[in-house]
Scaffold this motif. Sequence first.
Motif, mmCIF file in Angstrom:
data_model
loop_
_atom_site.group_PDB
_atom_site.id
_atom_site.type_symbol
_atom_site.label_atom_id
_atom_site.label_comp_id
_atom_site.label_asym_id
_atom_site.label_seq_id
_atom_site.Cartn_x
_atom_site.Cartn_y
_atom_site.Cartn_z
ATOM 1 N N GLY A 1 108.182 31.644 -27.402
ATOM 2 C CA GLY A 1 108.048 30.665 -26.412
ATOM 3 C C GLY A 1 109.355 29.960 -26.080
ATOM 4 O O GLY A 1 110.325 29.954 -26.894
ATOM 5 N N GLU B 1 101.695 21.395 -25.849
ATOM 6 C CA GLU B 1 101.106 22.275 -25.637
ATOM 7 C C GLU B 1 100.831 23.431 -26.630
ATOM 8 O O GLU B 1 100.112 23.878 -27.073
ATOM 9 N N LEU B 2 102.129 24.098 -26.917
ATOM 10 C CA LEU B 2 102.307 25.463 -27.577
ATOM 11 C C LEU B 2 101.955 24.840 -29.084
ATOM 12 O O LEU B 2 101.460 25.696 -29.926
ATOM 13 N N TRP C 1 98.467 24.520 -29.480
ATOM 14 C CA TRP C 1 97.982 25.711 -29.447
ATOM 15 C C TRP C 1 97.988 26.438 -30.770
ATOM 16 O O TRP C 1 96.841 27.052 -31.263
ATOM 17 N N ALA D 1 105.590 33.214 -24.082
ATOM 18 C CA ALA D 1 105.522 32.136 -23.055
ATOM 19 C C ALA D 1 106.888 31.838 -22.539
ATOM 20 O O ALA D 1 107.654 31.432 -23.265
ATOM 21 N N LEU E 1 100.941 31.195 -16.337
ATOM 22 C CA LEU E 1 100.142 30.234 -17.149
ATOM 23 C C LEU E 1 99.979 29.044 -16.227
ATOM 24 O O LEU E 1 98.754 28.426 -16.400
ATOM 25 N N ILE F 1 102.639 34.075 -19.457
ATOM 26 C CA ILE F 1 102.597 34.559 -20.744
ATOM 27 C C ILE F 1 102.578 36.080 -20.359
ATOM 28 O O ILE F 1 101.937 36.830 -19.665
ATOM 29 N N SER G 1 93.221 31.361 -24.951
ATOM 30 C CA SER G 1 93.592 30.164 -25.587
ATOM 31 C C SER G 1 94.863 29.195 -25.509
ATOM 32 O O SER G 1 94.887 28.192 -25.327
ATOM 33 N N ILE G 2 95.919 30.071 -25.023
ATOM 34 C CA ILE G 2 97.059 29.594 -24.477
ATOM 35 C C ILE G 2 97.147 29.059 -23.236
ATOM 36 O O ILE G 2 97.459 27.757 -23.140
ATOM 37 N N LYS G 3 96.304 29.504 -22.303
ATOM 38 C CA LYS G 3 96.174 28.892 -20.997
ATOM 39 C C LYS G 3 95.508 27.979 -21.349
ATOM 40 O O LYS G 3 95.530 26.988 -20.384
ATOM 41 N N CYS H 1 95.218 25.530 -23.540
ATOM 42 C CA CYS H 1 95.947 24.472 -23.716
ATOM 43 C C CYS H 1 96.815 23.870 -22.686
ATOM 44 O O CYS H 1 97.015 22.494 -22.778
#
Length: 278
Positions: free
Chosen positions: A96, A104-105, A108, A144, A159, A254, A271-273, A275
């Motif tokens: 990232g 956020e990350l 996540w 990301a 993202l 991403i 799942s990342i989106k 967050c």
Amino acid sequence: MDIISFRTFLAAAATGSFAGAAKRIHASPSSVTERIKQLEYRLGAKLFERDKRGCRLTAAGRKFMGPAQQSVRAWEIAQHEVSIPENFTKSISMGGQYALWGAELTGWLATARKQMPHIAFRVTAGASARLNRDLSDGFLDIAAMYDPVFRPDIGTEKLFDDRLILVSAAHEDNWRENYVRIEWGQHLGVEIASRMDIEPSAGLVLDLGKRSANWLIEQKMSGFMPERVVMPHLKNGQLKIVPDALSFDYPAYICWRRDVDPQIIADLVLSIKACFAA
């Protein structure tokens, strides 16, 4: 298989010089020269043309790029796979950009480990240039970042939308006197300098991600930052938007290698989106 020589070759190809390769892999220039020489001897082909400006891949060198990258990736995967406990069936290397490793990350990652208990994660932070390179070389599976390199072998999905805005911790009318260039990608840096008619006089380039905002605040300077990153500083008054200054679209993405298990990637991207949308 001589992984060290392969890595040396890839570093020289990426930097365009044996000296640059030496810095990247933390070796002496003479070691780089000897490794390349031995590799060329074993392959029976010249991999680089060298002159005072640096080195360039020969036709044989260009052909060797793919096998070298695949070999290094296979070794990295093997090292990681044999070191993980038996209760994990898969492993993922995630990167990232510094500016995105906020709540956020990190949130996540905690959630992903609970939702995907069979996956072992290796995570890292870096500048976009390094993340793009590591994705290309196979050291990362997914990343990301704000400034991706679009390639056919790398999948990409947006993202969120963001923009670079000019902010200042000094008086907005004097922002040019206190302007510092913050690295958000070479092409965008050129566009900002051209459209804003900026000639930085500070003699300083920052590539610190979200930490650059702290520098601006502490040193009473101005510079371009992602709006999402500096929003807390705008709300508490530590930074102010320079009136009438241009802003520049700067979406985050991403990115993932297309040779990674597509179902795992689909789950990770979703799942990342989620967050960042929360």
